[in-house]
Enzyme design. Structure first.
Site, PDB file in Angstrom:
ATOM      1  CE  LYS A  74      -4.017  -2.159   0.640  1.00 16.29           C
ATOM      2  NZ  LYS A  74      -5.136  -2.080  -0.331  1.00 16.29           N
ATOM      3  CG  ASP A 120      -4.131  -0.742  -3.692  1.00 21.90           C
ATOM      4  OD1 ASP A 120      -4.566   0.276  -4.282  1.00 21.90           O
ATOM      5  OD2 ASP A 120      -4.873  -1.585  -3.147  1.00 21.90           O
ATOM      6  CD  GLU A 171      -4.948  -2.570  -6.681  1.00 22.83           C
ATOM      7  OE1 GLU A 171      -4.021  -3.399  -6.847  1.00 22.83           O
ATOM      8  OE2 GLU A 171      -5.864  -2.758  -5.878  1.00 22.83           O
ATOM      9  CG  ASP A 183      -9.246  -2.203  -6.118  1.00 17.90           C
ATOM     10  OD1 ASP A 183     -10.325  -2.795  -6.304  1.00 17.90           O
ATOM     11  OD2 ASP A 183      -8.533  -2.411  -5.120  1.00 17.90           O
ATOM     12  CE  LYS A 208     -10.997  -4.864  -2.833  1.00 19.13           C
ATOM     13  NZ  LYS A 208      -9.855  -4.790  -3.729  1.00 19.13           N
TER      14      LYS A 208
HETATM   15 MG    MG Z   1      -6.796  -1.946  -4.217  1.00 24.39          MG
END
Ligand code: MG
Length: 306
Positions: A139, A168, A195, A220, A244
């Site tokens: 992240k 991300d 991302e 995302d 997801k």
């Molecule tokens: Mg993500």
């Protein structure tokens, strides 16, 4: 078709809070539903919402389950509104489980493993590499960039030659910061993609960034649900889609759209239990996705509870 319907709720604490630019997340709460047909066959589905990501809340999902009583029909499942995408996935995946499903074989080592934020990532990267993982996610946009860039350099130094790293940002970068990351990453071929650098609605700006830099960009948050995936595709996004399935909506709607438009897709976890995960992997196997999936998250839980 009528089904007997039961459900139970669960709460799974993370071993350590999951920190993203959305804040800190400590407990995964969800619902396991069970459908039983007239022949006594039962299949489960999982509702694992992430409201700050664009799905309904756990309370909304729960009240939808409560109003059903103890029976549900196929028609009722098809009519679950688009405002309840995690419910659509949970009920939809339980429903299709009654049809014969192909067997799935995905090694955990083929999954992308999520690293903790900050400097803890380096040690974890080394431990997971030793276990055989070769795709990692870290992240960014959690700490100020002046602190993150040096950690990034250490991560790259520790990253095996054949491994890949995904960064991300969870929509947490400004345009200039996104350019800074893309500029830095352009010299490093092991960065698979960055991302969601910009906010959920900044599609045109993200398309602009994708045209300017060599490092691939994935969306995302901007593609959290089937509605958003279809809108972003219509707006011209032809980069990577991190999806997801657990909060995207009906599995058949998602699968059809991905196959029809041959989207470049990464399937990713909503930190669900094995019930939702199995359903997501089932869908992935029918779509023959080539990128590592983002389900390398088991070790984020201290217990494997229902
Ligand atoms: Mg993500």
């Amino acid at each position: 078709m009528h089904y007997q319907f039961t459900y139970s709720t669960y709460q799974r604490p993370f071993r350590q809070p999951l920190k993203t630019s959305h804040g800190s997340w400590e407990i995964r709460a969800g619902i396991i539903i069970t459908l039983t047909d007239g022949a006594g066959r039962s299949y489960q589905g999982e509702i694992a919402p992430i409201p700050w990501f664009g799905s309904e809340s756990i309370e909304q999902a729960l009240s939808w389950c409560q109003q059903l009583g103890d029976k549900i029909t196929t028609a009722q499942i098809y009519r679950i509104p688009d405002t309840l995408p995690a419910c659509q996935f949970g009920f939809g995946s339980a429903l299709i489980a009654f049809d014969p499903q192909p067997s799935i074989a995905v090694s955990p080592l083929d999954m992308s493993a999520l690293l903790p934020s900050g400097t803890a990532a380096i040690e974890r990267l080394q431990a997971l590499s030793a276990q055989g993982y070769s795709t990692f996610k870290w992240k960014i946009g959690v700490l100020p960039i002046a602190q993150e860039m040096p950690i990034w350099r250490q991560l790259i130094a520790a990253l095996p030659a054949a491994a890949k790293l995904r960064l991300d940002a969870n929509g947490g970068l400004t345009y200039p910061l996104a350019e800074q990351w893309l500029e830095t990453c352009s010299q490093e071929a092991r960065i698979e993609f960055i991302e969601q650098p910009l906010g959920v609605d900044e599609i045109d700006r993200t398309i602009e960034l994708a045209q300017k830099y060599h490092t691939p960009i994935a969306l995302d948050e901007s593609v959290a649900t089937c509605d958003r995936i279809e809108a972003v595709y219509a707006a011209g996004w032809r980069g990577i889609y991190v999806i997801k399935p657990g909060i995207a909506g009906f599995p058949w709607r998602l699968g059809d759209f991905i196959a029809r438009h041959q989207l470049d897709v990464v399937f990713s976890s909503v930190l669900e239990t094995s019930v939702g995960k199995t359903a997501a992997l089932q869908l992935a196997s029918t779509l023959k996705l080539s990128r590592s999936m983002g389900f390398g998250v088991d070790e984020w839980f201290s217990e494997i509870a229902r």
